[in-house]
Write a protein that holds these residues in place. Structure first.
Motif, PDB file in Angstrom:
ATOM      1  N   LYS A 145       0.825  -1.207   0.000  1.00 44.37           N
ATOM      2  CA  LYS A 145       0.000   0.000   0.000  1.00 44.37           C
ATOM      3  C   LYS A 145       0.861   1.260   0.000  1.00 44.37           C
ATOM      4  O   LYS A 145       0.403   2.321  -0.406  1.00 44.37           O
ATOM      5  CB  LYS A 145      -0.920   0.017   1.224  1.00 44.37           C
ATOM      6  N   LYS A 146       2.107   1.112   0.447  1.00 45.82           N
ATOM      7  CA  LYS A 146       2.998   2.270   0.534  1.00 45.82           C
ATOM      8  C   LYS A 146       4.146   2.154  -0.465  1.00 45.82           C
ATOM      9  O   LYS A 146       5.263   2.577  -0.199  1.00 45.82           O
ATOM     10  CB  LYS A 146       3.544   2.391   1.960  1.00 45.82           C
ATOM     11  N   ILE A 147       3.843   1.593  -1.628  1.00 47.69           N
ATOM     12  CA  ILE A 147       4.859   1.384  -2.652  1.00 47.69           C
ATOM     13  C   ILE A 147       5.411   2.719  -3.157  1.00 47.69           C
ATOM     14  O   ILE A 147       6.493   2.779  -3.750  1.00 47.69           O
ATOM     15  CB  ILE A 147       4.278   0.555  -3.820  1.00 47.69           C
ATOM     16  N   HIS A 148       4.680   3.810  -2.911  1.00 44.02           N
ATOM     17  CA  HIS A 148       5.160   5.135  -3.331  1.00 44.02           C
ATOM     18  C   HIS A 148       6.443   5.536  -2.616  1.00 44.02           C
ATOM     19  O   HIS A 148       7.187   6.397  -3.098  1.00 44.02           O
ATOM     20  CB  HIS A 148       4.078   6.193  -3.087  1.00 44.02           C
ATOM     21  N   LEU A 149       6.720   4.912  -1.480  1.00 40.68           N
ATOM     22  CA  LEU A 149       7.935   5.252  -0.734  1.00 40.68           C
ATOM     23  C   LEU A 149       9.208   4.846  -1.466  1.00 40.68           C
ATOM     24  O   LEU A 149      10.286   5.354  -1.172  1.00 40.68           O
ATOM     25  CB  LEU A 149       7.903   4.611   0.663  1.00 40.68           C
ATOM     26  N   ILE A 150       9.074   3.918  -2.427  1.00 40.26           N
ATOM     27  CA  ILE A 150      10.256   3.523  -3.209  1.00 40.26           C
ATOM     28  C   ILE A 150      10.109   3.970  -4.664  1.00 40.26           C
ATOM     29  O   ILE A 150      10.613   3.321  -5.569  1.00 40.26           O
ATOM     30  CB  ILE A 150      10.528   2.008  -3.113  1.00 40.26           C
ATOM     31  N   GLN A 151       9.446   5.102  -4.860  1.00 37.60           N
ATOM     32  CA  GLN A 151       9.254   5.605  -6.222  1.00 37.60           C
ATOM     33  C   GLN A 151      10.568   6.042  -6.857  1.00 37.60           C
ATOM     34  O   GLN A 151      10.684   6.144  -8.082  1.00 37.60           O
ATOM     35  CB  GLN A 151       8.260   6.763  -6.220  1.00 37.60           C
ATOM     36  N   ASN A 152      11.595   6.305  -6.033  1.00 32.21           N
ATOM     37  CA  ASN A 152      12.898   6.716  -6.562  1.00 32.21           C
ATOM     38  C   ASN A 152      13.887   5.558  -6.654  1.00 32.21           C
ATOM     39  O   ASN A 152      15.068   5.776  -6.951  1.00 32.21           O
ATOM     40  CB  ASN A 152      13.491   7.826  -5.685  1.00 32.21           C
ATOM     41  N   ALA A 153      13.417   4.344  -6.399  1.00 32.70           N
ATOM     42  CA  ALA A 153      14.303   3.176  -6.467  1.00 32.70           C
ATOM     43  C   ALA A 153      14.746   2.926  -7.907  1.00 32.70           C
ATOM     44  O   ALA A 153      14.024   3.219  -8.858  1.00 32.70           O
ATOM     45  CB  ALA A 153      13.590   1.941  -5.919  1.00 32.70           C
ATOM     46  N   LYS A 154      15.955   2.386  -8.031  1.00 31.54           N
ATOM     47  CA  LYS A 154      16.497   2.059  -9.345  1.00 31.54           C
ATOM     48  C   LYS A 154      16.795   0.564  -9.408  1.00 31.54           C
ATOM     49  O   LYS A 154      17.189  -0.040  -8.417  1.00 31.54           O
ATOM     50  CB  LYS A 154      17.777   2.855  -9.605  1.00 31.54           C
ATOM     51  N   SER A 155      16.599  -0.014 -10.550  1.00 33.76           N
ATOM     52  CA  SER A 155      16.893  -1.436 -10.720  1.00 33.76           C
ATOM     53  C   SER A 155      18.313  -1.607 -11.241  1.00 33.76           C
ATOM     54  O   SER A 155      18.757  -0.873 -12.120  1.00 33.76           O
ATOM     55  CB  SER A 155      15.894  -2.084 -11.682  1.00 33.76           C
ATOM     56  N   ILE A 156      19.014  -2.572 -10.656  1.00 31.56           N
ATOM     57  CA  ILE A 156      20.357  -2.937 -11.094  1.00 31.56           C
ATOM     58  C   ILE A 156      20.240  -4.264 -11.828  1.00 31.56           C
ATOM     59  O   ILE A 156      19.750  -5.246 -11.261  1.00 31.56           O
ATOM     60  CB  ILE A 156      21.325  -3.078  -9.906  1.00 31.56           C
ATOM     61  N   ARG A 157      20.674  -4.292 -13.077  1.00 32.70           N
ATOM     62  CA  ARG A 157      20.505  -5.498 -13.884  1.00 32.70           C
ATOM     63  C   ARG A 157      21.851  -6.004 -14.375  1.00 32.70           C
ATOM     64  O   ARG A 157      22.718  -5.226 -14.789  1.00 32.70           O
ATOM     65  CB  ARG A 157      19.614  -5.214 -15.096  1.00 32.70           C
TER      66      ARG A 157
END
Length: 339
Positions: A172-184
């Motif tokens: 429900k609080k997924i907005h808290l990681i809106q600035n997360a970046k994926s490392i591939r």
């Protein structure tokens, strides 16, 4: 990724076989052993999403239809939605609204009139502002937009991955990681995610880890971090802890590490700790939360851990989101096995 069917741990850092635990003579020097009980993560079943019965055939159908009509009326109009968001920051006159929205006065006044019918906007002299209802609605619309942005920002990470073991409150609080970046990882650098993880752990303190797989690379990095005075809390299932023991991290490696580490702490006056928690249930969530980062790894829909991609966030909000998940999970452990 490997699993096993047996595991038990004593509080003196020695991983023991079931036969050893059943032997009373071998328990004389162990101050206490606590058995981990069934551990239940938040299952995302239909009950989790049950807000209110607004789709049933009941006397509430009129009110239910009204709710859906209001939602459609607001969200299907970009202008009306932007008006609510714009006024959430404070009262504004028509000129300010024109500048902020880039729309003519006639369009803005029409939108204001529509929102006024829903008691969402009020006018004071020449300024427009939100009513109490409008303020609450705007706040939730903003959160919805942030959640959508967060999902879209890393849609390639969430696609084809299992999220069932992520706590409902965290989703429900997924907005808290809106600035997360994926490392591939890539064909040219297959170990990119592992190297990034090791780098993060080496610079972090107070690390908390939900470990759903056996990985000597990750374990070595986590144990090495303790040499710099870090605190480590590791949560793993019985099966994974058994793999850890069978691969040399039991009596020999852990006990020698603790001995050497305590000696180093005495010399350097460093205070650190290692706690390992045993769970009786498998989970599909590789979460690491430190003071300076959050990392998240998930399993593919086919049931295998996907080590080719990792979500990384070093913002305060993202780190707190990871801590929230950890605390939610810890709250569901009634009998903790610590060693």
């Amino acid at each position: 990724m490997e699993y096993n069917k047996k595991s038990s741990i004593s509080n003196n850092f020695n991983l023991m076989n079931k036969d050893d635990i059943n032997n009373e003579n071998k328990l004389k020097n162990i101050s206490s052993i606590k058995n981990g009980n069934d551990f239940k993560l938040f299952d995302l079943d239909k009950d989790n999403y049950k807000i209110t019965d607004i789709v049933s055939n009941s006397v509430n159908d009129v009110k239910s239809n009204e709710i859906f009509i209001n939602i459609k009326h607001i969200l299907t109009s970009t202008l009306r939605t932007r008006l609510l968001i714009c006024l959430f920051s404070g009262k504004k006159d028509l000129k300010s609204l024109r500048n902020d929205l880039g729309k003519p006065s006639t369009s803005i006044l029409h939108g204001i009139k529509e929102l006024d019918k829903l008691n969402l906007i009020k006018k004071e002299k020449k300024n427009y502002g939100l009513s109490s209802n409008g303020t609450m609605l705007a706040m939730n619309i903003i959160k919805l937009i942030q959640n959508i942005y967060s999902i879209n920002n890393n849609s390639h990470f969430w696609d084809s991955h299992c999220i069932k073991d992520i706590p409902y409150e965290s989703l429900k609080k997924i907005h808290l990681i809106q600035n997360a970046k994926s490392i591939r990882s890539s064909e040219n650098d297959l170990a990119k995610t592992s190297k990034e993880y090791i780098s993060l752990v080496s610079k972090s303190k107070d690390i908390k880890v939900l470990l759903p797989i056996f990985s000597s690379i990750h374990l070595d990095a986590l144990l090495k971090s303790l040499n710099d005075g870090s605190n480590l809390e590791l949560i793993a299932s019985k099966n994974i802890l058994e793999f850890i023991r069978d691969n040399g991290y039991g009596g020999e490696k852990f006990s020698s590490f603790v001995k050497d580490n305590n000696m180093n702490n005495n010399k350097n006056n460093k205070n650190n700790s290692l706690k390992i928690w045993e769970l009786s249930k498998e989970f599909k969530l590789f979460l690491s939360s430190g003071n300076n980062f959050l990392s998240l790894g998930l399993f593919s829909d086919d049931g295998y851990y996907d080590d080719s991609i990792m979500l990384l966030d070093n913002t305060k909000e993202g780190i707190n989101w990871g801590g929230l998940k950890y605390l939610n999970i810890i709250k569901n452990i009634q009998n903790k096995l610590i060693f």
